[in-house]
Design an enzyme around this catalytic site. Structure first.
Site, short mmCIF file in Angstrom:
data_model
loop_
_atom_site.label_atom_id
_atom_site.label_comp_id
_atom_site.label_asym_id
_atom_site.label_seq_id
_atom_site.Cartn_x
_atom_site.Cartn_y
_atom_site.Cartn_z
N ARG A 29 18.01 22.61 -13.07
CA ARG A 29 17.87 21.80 -11.87
C ARG A 29 16.56 21.02 -11.90
O ARG A 29 15.51 21.58 -12.27
CB ARG A 29 17.96 22.66 -10.61
CG ARG A 29 19.33 23.29 -10.47
CD ARG A 29 19.57 23.94 -9.12
NE ARG A 29 20.78 24.75 -9.21
CZ ARG A 29 22.03 24.28 -9.11
NH1 ARG A 29 22.23 22.99 -8.88
NH2 ARG A 29 23.08 25.07 -9.25
N ASP A 30 16.63 19.75 -11.50
CA ASP A 30 15.43 18.91 -11.45
C ASP A 30 14.48 19.48 -10.41
O ASP A 30 14.87 19.87 -9.32
CB ASP A 30 15.82 17.46 -11.11
CG ASP A 30 14.71 16.48 -11.44
OD1 ASP A 30 14.87 15.70 -12.39
OD2 ASP A 30 13.66 16.52 -10.75
N ASN A 87 17.44 7.46 -18.47
CA ASN A 87 16.37 6.49 -18.33
C ASN A 87 15.70 6.32 -19.69
O ASN A 87 15.54 7.30 -20.43
CB ASN A 87 15.34 6.97 -17.31
CG ASN A 87 15.91 7.02 -15.90
OD1 ASN A 87 16.75 6.19 -15.53
ND2 ASN A 87 15.47 7.97 -15.10
N HIS A 100 17.04 13.14 -21.88
CA HIS A 100 17.66 13.95 -20.83
C HIS A 100 18.66 13.11 -20.07
O HIS A 100 18.43 11.95 -19.79
CB HIS A 100 16.62 14.57 -19.89
CG HIS A 100 15.63 13.60 -19.34
ND1 HIS A 100 14.55 13.15 -20.06
CD2 HIS A 100 15.56 12.98 -18.13
CE1 HIS A 100 13.85 12.30 -19.32
NE2 HIS A 100 14.44 12.17 -18.15
N HIS A 102 20.51 12.75 -16.58
CA HIS A 102 20.50 13.15 -15.17
C HIS A 102 21.94 13.24 -14.67
O HIS A 102 22.71 12.28 -14.82
CB HIS A 102 19.79 12.09 -14.31
CG HIS A 102 18.33 11.92 -14.56
ND1 HIS A 102 17.36 12.49 -13.75
CD2 HIS A 102 17.65 11.23 -15.50
CE1 HIS A 102 16.15 12.15 -14.18
NE2 HIS A 102 16.30 11.37 -15.24
P1 AMP Z 1 12.75 10.66 -16.08
O1 AMP Z 1 12.01 9.88 -15.04
O2 AMP Z 1 14.10 10.08 -16.40
O3 AMP Z 1 11.91 10.90 -17.32
O4 AMP Z 1 13.07 12.06 -15.44
C1 AMP Z 1 12.27 13.19 -15.63
C2 AMP Z 1 12.71 14.19 -14.61
O5 AMP Z 1 12.17 15.44 -14.95
C3 AMP Z 1 12.25 13.87 -13.19
O6 AMP Z 1 13.38 13.71 -12.34
C4 AMP Z 1 11.39 15.07 -12.82
O7 AMP Z 1 11.52 15.44 -11.47
C5 AMP Z 1 11.92 16.12 -13.77
N1 AMP Z 1 10.99 17.19 -14.09
C6 AMP Z 1 9.72 17.08 -14.52
N2 AMP Z 1 9.19 18.28 -14.75
C7 AMP Z 1 10.16 19.20 -14.48
C8 AMP Z 1 10.22 20.61 -14.52
N3 AMP Z 1 9.17 21.36 -14.90
N4 AMP Z 1 11.37 21.22 -14.17
C9 AMP Z 1 12.44 20.47 -13.78
N5 AMP Z 1 12.45 19.13 -13.73
C10 AMP Z 1 11.31 18.49 -14.07
#
Ligand code: AMP
Length: 114
Positions: A29-30, A87, A100, A102
């Site tokens: 989970r994000d 992204n 990753h 989403h």
């Molecule tokens: P992006 O902007 O596409 O690189 O998305 C990175 C995502 O990783 C964001 O939605 C963050 O909220 C999420 N994120 C960053 N650190 C963590 C973490 N430790 N656990 C879960 N999600 C994370």
């Protein structure tokens, strides 16, 4: 590629709410959800961005999509629908340089994106 926080999650060095794991993929989970369901599906292999996806990764990237659809079904959002997003780099809004996917759902998504 430089290691990211997601490598630490894969190695269980920092906690995450993991919802799926197999030999090649992890999903959790994000930490800052943008929707009622917001799950990241990542390869365990260190691939930085979609620009770094090569022919040898085609099966793996297809597997990410398949796993996302399985999780969507488990989360009860498959029929109502959801969004899958990669992204890429600065203009794409990528903050973590580990590929990753989403999975976003549980509410109506707007289109076009901002
Ligand atoms: P992006 O902007 O596409 O690189 O998305 C990175 C995502 O990783 C964001 O939605 C963050 O909220 C999420 N994120 C960053 N650190 C963590 C973490 N430790 N656990 C879960 N999600 C994370």
């Amino acid at each position: 590629m430089a290691e990211t926080i997601f490598s630490k999650i894969i190695r269980r060095e920092i906690p995450a709410d993991i919802v799926y794991e197999d030999e090649s993929v992890l999903a959790f989970r994000d930490i800052a959800p943008r929707a009622p369901v917001h799950i990241l599906v990542i390869p365990k292999a260190e691939i930085a961005t979609t620009n770094d996806v090569s022919p040898e990764h085609e099966t793996l990237v297809g597997h990410l999509v398949h796993v996302a659809s399985l999780i969507a079904a488990r989360e009860g959002i498959a029929e109502e629908g959801y969004r899958l997003v990669f992204n890429c780099n600065a203009n794409g809004g990528q903050a973590v340089n580990h590929l990753h996917l989403h999975l976003l759902g549980g509410r109506k998504m707007s289109w076009p994106p901002g």
